[in-house]
Every structure is written in structure tokens, then in C-alpha cells.
Design an enzyme around this catalytic site. Structure first.
Site, PDB file in Angstrom:
ATOM      1  N   CYS A  23     -39.237  25.180   8.753  1.00 24.08           N
ATOM      2  CA  CYS A  23     -37.901  25.226   9.278  1.00 24.08           C
ATOM      3  C   CYS A  23     -37.744  23.905   9.883  1.00 24.08           C
ATOM      4  N   CYS A  49     -25.816  21.090  14.559  1.00 21.25           N
ATOM      5  CA  CYS A  49     -26.129  21.689  13.210  1.00 21.25           C
ATOM      6  C   CYS A  49     -24.926  21.733  12.223  1.00 21.25           C
ATOM      7  N   ASP A  70     -45.646  25.325  27.924  1.00 18.93           N
ATOM      8  CA  ASP A  70     -45.968  26.254  27.078  1.00 18.93           C
ATOM      9  C   ASP A  70     -46.368  27.715  27.726  1.00 18.93           C
ATOM     10  N   CYS A  91     -37.065  29.477   5.255  1.00 20.68           N
ATOM     11  CA  CYS A  91     -37.922  30.195   6.042  1.00 20.68           C
ATOM     12  C   CYS A  91     -38.761  31.128   5.100  1.00 20.68           C
ATOM     13  N   CYS A 101     -46.859  27.068  10.991  1.00 21.28           N
ATOM     14  CA  CYS A 101     -45.620  26.696   9.911  1.00 21.28           C
ATOM     15  C   CYS A 101     -44.762  25.506  10.306  1.00 21.28           C
ATOM     16  N   CYS A 138     -24.777  22.996   8.390  1.00 23.48           N
ATOM     17  CA  CYS A 138     -26.042  23.139   7.756  1.00 23.48           C
ATOM     18  C   CYS A 138     -26.635  24.455   7.889  1.00 23.48           C
ATOM     19  N   CYS A 194     -32.637  25.491   7.125  1.00 27.71           N
ATOM     20  CA  CYS A 194     -33.989  25.992   7.819  1.00 27.71           C
ATOM     21  C   CYS A 194     -33.730  27.488   7.593  1.00 27.71           C
ATOM     22  N   CYS A 254     -35.332  20.256   8.041  1.00 26.18           N
ATOM     23  CA  CYS A 254     -34.169  19.736   8.881  1.00 26.18           C
ATOM     24  C   CYS A 254     -33.856  18.495   8.778  1.00 26.18           C
TER      25      CYS A 254
HETATM   26  C1  B12 Z   1     -43.951  32.841  22.034  1.00 26.46           C
HETATM   27  C2  B12 Z   1     -43.672  31.450  21.345  1.00 26.46           C
HETATM   28  C3  B12 Z   1     -43.796  31.415  20.044  1.00 26.46           C
HETATM   29  C4  B12 Z   1     -43.860  32.728  19.209  1.00 26.46           C
HETATM   30  C5  B12 Z   1     -42.363  33.268  19.104  1.00 26.46           C
HETATM   31  C6  B12 Z   1     -41.214  32.322  18.968  1.00 26.46           C
HETATM   32  C7  B12 Z   1     -39.757  32.848  19.492  1.00 26.46           C
HETATM   33  N1  B12 Z   1     -39.272  33.939  19.179  1.00 26.46           N
HETATM   34  O1  B12 Z   1     -39.149  32.127  20.271  1.00 26.46           O
HETATM   35  C8  B12 Z   1     -44.141  32.089  17.902  1.00 26.46           C
HETATM   36  C9  B12 Z   1     -45.758  32.112  17.784  1.00 26.46           C
HETATM   37  C10 B12 Z   1     -43.607  32.707  16.466  1.00 26.46           C
HETATM   38  C11 B12 Z   1     -44.054  30.659  18.009  1.00 26.46           C
HETATM   39  C12 B12 Z   1     -43.642  29.720  16.822  1.00 26.46           C
HETATM   40  C13 B12 Z   1     -43.704  28.490  17.112  1.00 26.46           C
HETATM   41  N2  B12 Z   1     -43.435  27.636  18.291  1.00 26.46           N
HETATM   42 CO1  B12 Z   1     -43.612  28.704  19.868  1.00 26.46          CO
HETATM   43  N3  B12 Z   1     -43.454  29.056  21.777  1.00 26.46           N
HETATM   44  C14 B12 Z   1     -43.383  30.461  22.236  1.00 26.46           C
HETATM   45  C15 B12 Z   1     -43.137  30.377  23.525  1.00 26.46           C
HETATM   46  C16 B12 Z   1     -44.573  30.458  24.420  1.00 26.46           C
HETATM   47  C17 B12 Z   1     -42.080  31.245  24.207  1.00 26.46           C
HETATM   48  C18 B12 Z   1     -40.882  31.274  23.453  1.00 26.46           C
HETATM   49  C19 B12 Z   1     -39.879  32.453  23.883  1.00 26.46           C
HETATM   50  O2  B12 Z   1     -40.120  32.815  24.963  1.00 26.46           O
HETATM   51  N4  B12 Z   1     -39.046  32.918  22.849  1.00 26.46           N
HETATM   52  C20 B12 Z   1     -38.418  33.976  23.173  1.00 26.46           C
HETATM   53  C21 B12 Z   1     -36.884  33.869  22.623  1.00 26.46           C
HETATM   54  C22 B12 Z   1     -35.938  34.769  23.318  1.00 26.46           C
HETATM   55  O3  B12 Z   1     -36.449  32.550  23.191  1.00 26.46           O
HETATM   56  P1  B12 Z   1     -35.752  31.285  22.268  1.00 26.46           P
HETATM   57  O4  B12 Z   1     -36.056  31.303  21.027  1.00 26.46           O
HETATM   58  O5  B12 Z   1     -35.931  30.192  23.268  1.00 26.46           O
HETATM   59  O6  B12 Z   1     -34.544  32.264  22.317  1.00 26.46           O
HETATM   60  C23 B12 Z   1     -33.251  31.630  22.970  1.00 26.46           C
HETATM   61  C24 B12 Z   1     -32.455  31.121  21.737  1.00 26.46           C
HETATM   62  O7  B12 Z   1     -32.342  31.929  20.435  1.00 26.46           O
HETATM   63  C25 B12 Z   1     -31.195  31.507  22.683  1.00 26.46           C
HETATM   64  N5  B12 Z   1     -29.979  30.786  21.968  1.00 26.46           N
HETATM   65  C26 B12 Z   1     -29.672  29.578  22.056  1.00 26.46           C
HETATM   66  N6  B12 Z   1     -28.477  29.422  21.641  1.00 26.46           N
HETATM   67  C27 B12 Z   1     -28.012  30.657  20.942  1.00 26.46           C
HETATM   68  C28 B12 Z   1     -26.796  30.897  20.377  1.00 26.46           C
HETATM   69  C29 B12 Z   1     -26.769  32.409  19.877  1.00 26.46           C
HETATM   70  C30 B12 Z   1     -25.306  32.678  19.223  1.00 26.46           C
HETATM   71  C31 B12 Z   1     -27.543  33.176  19.952  1.00 26.46           C
HETATM   72  C32 B12 Z   1     -27.541  34.388  19.378  1.00 26.46           C
HETATM   73  C33 B12 Z   1     -28.920  32.831  20.828  1.00 26.46           C
HETATM   74  C34 B12 Z   1     -28.986  31.491  21.267  1.00 26.46           C
HETATM   75  O8  B12 Z   1     -31.087  32.492  23.268  1.00 26.46           O
HETATM   76  C35 B12 Z   1     -32.690  33.005  23.577  1.00 26.46           C
HETATM   77  C36 B12 Z   1     -32.836  33.141  24.973  1.00 26.46           C
HETATM   78  O9  B12 Z   1     -32.387  32.225  25.740  1.00 26.46           O
HETATM   79  C37 B12 Z   1     -42.760  29.028  23.883  1.00 26.46           C
HETATM   80  C38 B12 Z   1     -42.991  28.131  25.394  1.00 26.46           C
HETATM   81  C39 B12 Z   1     -42.135  28.535  26.280  1.00 26.46           C
HETATM   82  N7  B12 Z   1     -42.439  29.363  27.545  1.00 26.46           N
HETATM   83  O10 B12 Z   1     -40.802  28.630  26.031  1.00 26.46           O
HETATM   84  C40 B12 Z   1     -43.228  28.074  22.706  1.00 26.46           C
HETATM   85  C41 B12 Z   1     -42.395  27.111  21.941  1.00 26.46           C
HETATM   86  C42 B12 Z   1     -41.041  27.585  21.822  1.00 26.46           C
HETATM   87  N8  B12 Z   1     -42.976  26.711  20.635  1.00 26.46           N
HETATM   88  C43 B12 Z   1     -43.030  25.663  20.275  1.00 26.46           C
HETATM   89  C44 B12 Z   1     -43.541  25.204  18.912  1.00 26.46           C
HETATM   90  C45 B12 Z   1     -43.682  24.028  18.621  1.00 26.46           C
HETATM   91  C46 B12 Z   1     -43.657  26.335  17.855  1.00 26.46           C
HETATM   92  C47 B12 Z   1     -43.737  26.127  16.419  1.00 26.46           C
HETATM   93  C48 B12 Z   1     -42.882  24.839  15.805  1.00 26.46           C
HETATM   94  C49 B12 Z   1     -45.376  25.947  16.147  1.00 26.46           C
HETATM   95  C50 B12 Z   1     -45.806  25.910  14.600  1.00 26.46           C
HETATM   96  N9  B12 Z   1     -45.300  24.815  14.001  1.00 26.46           N
HETATM   97  O11 B12 Z   1     -46.172  26.812  13.947  1.00 26.46           O
HETATM   98  C51 B12 Z   1     -43.160  27.564  15.834  1.00 26.46           C
HETATM   99  C52 B12 Z   1     -41.681  27.446  15.562  1.00 26.46           C
HETATM  100  C53 B12 Z   1     -41.157  28.683  15.287  1.00 26.46           C
HETATM  101  C54 B12 Z   1     -39.452  28.686  15.590  1.00 26.46           C
HETATM  102  N10 B12 Z   1     -38.617  28.217  14.709  1.00 26.46           N
HETATM  103  O12 B12 Z   1     -39.113  28.887  16.758  1.00 26.46           O
HETATM  104  C55 B12 Z   1     -42.351  24.575  21.193  1.00 26.46           C
HETATM  105  C56 B12 Z   1     -41.082  24.231  20.599  1.00 26.46           C
HETATM  106  C57 B12 Z   1     -40.569  22.856  20.913  1.00 26.46           C
HETATM  107  C58 B12 Z   1     -39.168  22.598  20.425  1.00 26.46           C
HETATM  108  N11 B12 Z   1     -38.697  21.256  20.250  1.00 26.46           N
HETATM  109  O13 B12 Z   1     -38.146  23.349  20.348  1.00 26.46           O
HETATM  110  C59 B12 Z   1     -42.550  25.533  22.534  1.00 26.46           C
HETATM  111  C60 B12 Z   1     -41.146  25.314  23.474  1.00 26.46           C
HETATM  112  C61 B12 Z   1     -43.695  25.164  23.169  1.00 26.46           C
HETATM  113  C62 B12 Z   1     -43.597  23.862  24.118  1.00 26.46           C
HETATM  114  N12 B12 Z   1     -43.913  23.947  25.347  1.00 26.46           N
HETATM  115  O14 B12 Z   1     -43.393  22.816  23.445  1.00 26.46           O
HETATM  116  N13 B12 Z   1     -43.567  30.320  19.214  1.00 26.46           N
HETATM  117  S1  SF4 Z   2     -31.973  22.706   9.347  1.00 25.29           S
HETATM  118 FE1  SF4 Z   2     -31.661  21.491  11.424  1.00 25.29          FE
HETATM  119  S2  SF4 Z   2     -29.761  20.648  11.268  1.00 25.29           S
HETATM  120 FE2  SF4 Z   2     -29.692  22.307   9.785  1.00 25.29          FE
HETATM  121  S3  SF4 Z   2     -29.217  24.342  10.739  1.00 25.29           S
HETATM  122 FE3  SF4 Z   2     -31.329  24.068  10.989  1.00 25.29          FE
HETATM  123  S4  SF4 Z   2     -32.014  23.354  12.861  1.00 25.29           S
HETATM  124 FE4  SF4 Z   2     -29.514  22.760  12.482  1.00 25.29          FE
HETATM  125  S1  SF4 Z   3     -41.990  28.629  11.453  1.00 27.19           S
HETATM  126 FE1  SF4 Z   3     -39.813  28.557  10.757  1.00 27.19          FE
HETATM  127  S2  SF4 Z   3     -39.932  28.529   8.647  1.00 27.19           S
HETATM  128 FE2  SF4 Z   3     -42.092  29.177   9.413  1.00 27.19          FE
HETATM  129  S3  SF4 Z   3     -42.084  31.460   9.362  1.00 27.19           S
HETATM  130 FE3  SF4 Z   3     -41.530  30.566  11.391  1.00 27.19          FE
HETATM  131  S4  SF4 Z   3     -39.371  30.737  11.535  1.00 27.19           S
HETATM  132 FE4  SF4 Z   3     -39.875  30.713   9.287  1.00 27.19          FE
END
Ligand code: B12
Ligand code: SF4
Ligand code: SF4
Length: 311
Positions: A199, A143, A89, A153, A196, A146, A149, A203
Site C-alpha cells: 500500500c 489523497c 513505536d 492491498c 508488506c 486516489c 492503496c 502511492c
Molecule cells: C500495531 C501497529 C501495527 C499493526 C496494526 C496497524 C494498525 N491498525 O494501525 C500492524 C502489524 C498491522 C502494522 C503494520 C504496519 N506498520 Co505499524 N504500527 C503499529 C503501532 C505500534 C500502533 C498502531 C496503532 O495504534 N494502530 C491503531 C489504529 C487505531 O491507529 P491508526 O491507524 O493510527 O488509526 C487512526 C486512523 O485510522 C485515524 N484516522 C485518521 N483520519 C481518519 C479519518 C477517518 C474518516 C477515519 C474513519 C479514521 C481516521 O483514526 C485512528 C485513531 O486515531 C504503531 C506505532 C504507534 N504506537 O503508533 C506502528 C506504526 C503505525 N507502524 C508503522 C509501519 C512502518 C508499519 C508498516 C508499514 C510496516 C510494514 N512495512 O510492514 C505496516 C503498515 C500497515 C498500514 N497500512 O498501516 C509506522 C508508520 C509510519 C508512517 N509513516 O505512518 C508506525 C507509526 C511505527 C513508527 N514509530 O514509525 N503496524
Molecule cells: S495511494 Fe497514497 S495518495 Fe492514493 S489514496 Fe492511498 S495514501 Fe492516498
Molecule cells: S501493509 Fe498495506 S497493502 Fe500490505 S496487507 Fe497491510 S494494509 Fe494491505
């Protein structure tokens, strides 16, 4: 897209390449650690606010880094010149991208990393090492068609699949954001007071969630009494949360979230505590309390009039 989390755009490029953090890194080991427990998902309960599941187990950062340091020690015993740095993290690294590349699963349309045999209720930790290790390859995207998610949201945080607008995510509002939560998102936040899980709850892959082995069992319920959190007894409830991720939330933020959930509950009994905050000195809490009072008032004004009993 990143709200108040400026670090996410500041070092966007270096976060994709771990060598910006450990210059001699040659390989990265990625691991997932379940925090699931079938049958223990948060549910809405009158008078309570919901917490994300990960938030009620002992803070995972140290525990999981410790696990990865164990792997490092094993490696350095076998290869004396090996050096390793564990992370979990950590803001300078895109952990999900590395984990997907390492074959741990695929990034779902909700951007979570999913495994076909575990779903997404797991946390990620890694170990960067200065030795070449044979690489795994990424797995397939499962996915399919589906979109559950994206539809579920509550704040519309997905502008398109696999892209999360963090500045609209309930987890961002309730955990990271310091000031007032924008009014247009308040209803969507519902009774979530820390994180939250929506999402993930919807799933279909999460029917395969596994009980956690690395983390101790949940130390608090995923539903906490709102009155206690916002009232004078909050010191007691906060003491019970010591050592859990939710305890990282400063008191004011948790109070703000509880006041918001009170408004969304539409329960009359919260009026006194809300009136107290509405007249208080903190502008963020006072404004939130006024919004919640208005929400309660509006719901009762629009309720159908009670008919007098028939004579
Ligand atoms: C900042 C952060 C947050 C922020 C912002 C999240 C975000 N935008 O990613 C907030 C506070 C909102 C957050 C929320 C949550 N988080 Co958080 N978060 C982080 C943190 C510290 C950085 C994430 C980050 O850099 N995001 C930036 C974006 C650019 O990264 P990304 O989503 O991975 O984006 C990539 C994909 O979209 C990807 N991509 C892949 N395939 C494709 C295909 C296409 C077509 C496209 C367009 C893009 C794409 O491209 C992007 C760049 O590589 C990480 C730990 C870490 N250092 O990685 C934990 C982490 C992602 N979080 C985690 C968790 C558990 C959560 C929550 C579930 C917590 C909760 N229950 O409230 C939620 C889930 C929200 C969600 N749906 O992702 C876990 C996820 C574990 C897992 N199994 O995935 C992590 C990895 C922490 C950990 N070490 O376990 N989080
Ligand atoms: S609910 Fe799960 S299986 Fe369905 S689109 Fe979202 S991540 Fe993929
Ligand atoms: S954790 Fe998932 S469902 Fe909840 S607000 Fe963030 S993106 Fe939406």
C-alpha cells in the site's frame, strides 16, 4: 480488528492522551525519519521471499529514541526545569495521530502518515515534554480522489478508507501472528515473509521518497532465499540478520512464512523440504507445509499437458 494484538483495544482511550503515560506532559515534539533510498524497493525474485524495506536496516527503536533524547538534552540545557520522555513505536501512544496533529503530514487512505515532500517511507519518533511549546497545525489531506492503496492491498485489509483491519494485514500475519495463518489469506500473502509494502509502493506520493540520513544503509537484501530460511542452513541466514528488525521474528514464524511463500511460488523443487516439514512434529509448520504441497500439486495438475514433439 486487532487480531492477537490485544493491547490495542485494552487501552484505546489512554493511547489518545499522552498524559496517561507522562502525567505532566504539556507538549509533544514529533519527528519523521526516512528509511527510503530511491531505487531499492523490494521486488519479487524466483526462490526468494520479500521483506518490508524498514526491516533490513539496523533496528530503529534505539537509534531514533537516541535522536529524540538528543533534542531533550538540548532543551534541558536551555530550560533547566524541562523534563522529557522519548518514544518510538510504543504501544501506549497513537504516534500517527500525534504526528498528524503536529503538522508532519496527513494520514492517507492507507492510514500511513504521508508528507508531501517525502511520501510515507519514514518512521516516527516523539518527545513528550513538561513545558509549553508553540503548536504547529495539521496540514491538508492530499489523497484527493486516489484510491490506489485500497485497491492494491492483497488481503483486503481496508474495510473503508483510513480504517485498517489489522487482523487482515500481511504485516500482522507475518510479524505478529503466532499460530497458523488462516487459509483464506495465504494466497494474498504471496512472497512476503516479513511485513508488506504494497500500500506504499502504489502511492504516488512515494515518488518523493528521500534517502535516509538517521539510519545506516540497508544491512541485508529485501529478498531472502526461501530454502535457506526453512532449511538446515537457517542459522547462517539468521546470523546475517542480527540487529535488524526482521531478527525480532522468532525462528518458527519466519520458517512458517517461508513455507507459505514456497507454496505460493508453485515451484516443484520445494517438494522435498515441504515433505520434511509435513512429516515433522510441529503442528503449525506441518499443516502449513501440507497446504503448500497441495498448492504446488494443484498448479501442476492444472497445467496444460505437454505435447510430444511432432514426428
Ligand atoms: C500495531 C501497529 C501495527 C499493526 C496494526 C496497524 C494498525 N491498525 O494501525 C500492524 C502489524 C498491522 C502494522 C503494520 C504496519 N506498520 Co505499524 N504500527 C503499529 C503501532 C505500534 C500502533 C498502531 C496503532 O495504534 N494502530 C491503531 C489504529 C487505531 O491507529 P491508526 O491507524 O493510527 O488509526 C487512526 C486512523 O485510522 C485515524 N484516522 C485518521 N483520519 C481518519 C479519518 C477517518 C474518516 C477515519 C474513519 C479514521 C481516521 O483514526 C485512528 C485513531 O486515531 C504503531 C506505532 C504507534 N504506537 O503508533 C506502528 C506504526 C503505525 N507502524 C508503522 C509501519 C512502518 C508499519 C508498516 C508499514 C510496516 C510494514 N512495512 O510492514 C505496516 C503498515 C500497515 C498500514 N497500512 O498501516 C509506522 C508508520 C509510519 C508512517 N509513516 O505512518 C508506525 C507509526 C511505527 C513508527 N514509530 O514509525 N503496524
Ligand atoms: S495511494 Fe497514497 S495518495 Fe492514493 S489514496 Fe492511498 S495514501 Fe492516498
Ligand atoms: S501493509 Fe498495506 S497493502 Fe500490505 S496487507 Fe497491510 S494494509 Fe494491505
Amino acid at each position: 480488528m486487532h487480531g492477537e494484538m490485544a493491547y490495542m483495544s485494552r487501552n484505546a482511550e489512554s493511547r489518545r492522551d499522552i498524559r496517561a503515560w507522562m502525567t505532566d506532559a504539556k507538549s509533544v515534539l514529533m519527528c519523521g525519519f526516512s528509511y527510503g533510498e530511491p531505487g531499492t524497493r523490494p521486488s519479487s525474485k524466483e526462490g526468494r521471499g520479500r521483506l518490508a524495506r524498514y526491516a533490513v536496516r539496523k533496528d530503529y527503536h534505539e537509534i531514533l529514541r537516541g535522536r529524540m533524547n538528543g533534542v531533550r538534552d538540548w532543551l534541558t540545557a536551555a530550560v533547566p526545569e524541562a523534563r522529557g520522555l522519548a518514544f518510538c513505536d510504543m504501544s501506549p501512544i497513537l504516534e500517527r495521530s500525534y504526528a498528524a496533529a503536529a503538522g508532519l503530514g496527513w494520514q492517507g487512505k492507507n492510514t500511513m502518515l504521508l508528507g508531501a515532500d517525502i511520501g510515507s517511507y519514514f518512521l516516527i519518533a516523539g518527545l513528550a515534554v513538561n513545558v509549553d511549546l508553540p503548536a504547529d497545525s495539521p496540514g491538508p489531506d492530499r489523497c484527493g480522489t486516489c484510491t490506489k492503496c485500497l485497491e492494491a492491498c492483497p488481503t483486503g485489509a481496508f474495510p473503508r478508507e483510513r480504517v485498517l483491519d489489522a487482523s487482515k494485514c500481511v504485516a500482522y500475519f507475518t510479524i505478529e501472528s503466532k499460530g497458523a495463518i488462516p487459509a483464506s489469506f495465504r494466497e494474498g500473502i504471496g512472497d512476503w515473509i516479513y511485513g508488506c509494502d504494497v500500500c506504499q509502493e502504489v502511492c504516488p506520493w512515494n515518488r518523493f521518497e528521500k534517502p535516509s540520513r538517521a539510519l545506516p544503509p540497508p544491512a541485508a537484501p529485501t529478498e531472502l532465499p526461501l530454502e535457506e530460511l526453512a532449511g538446515p542452513g537457517s542459522a547462517g541466514v539468521r546470523a546475517r540478520l542480527k540487529g535488524l528488525p526482521v531478527a525480532r521474528a522468532v525462528r518458527k514464524r519466519l520458517t512458517r512464512n517461508a513455507l507459505l511463500a514456497m507454496g505460493n511460488s508453485r515451484l516443484e523443487r520445494y517438494r522435498p523440504v515441504l515433505e520434511n516439514y509435513a512429516a515433522g512434529a510441529d503442528p503449525v509448520l506441518a499443516e502449513q507445509a501440507r497446504w503448500s504441497l497441495d498448492a504446488i500439486r494443484a498448479s501442476h495438475d492444472s497445467a496444460p499437458a505437454q505435447l510430444s514433439p511432432a514426428p
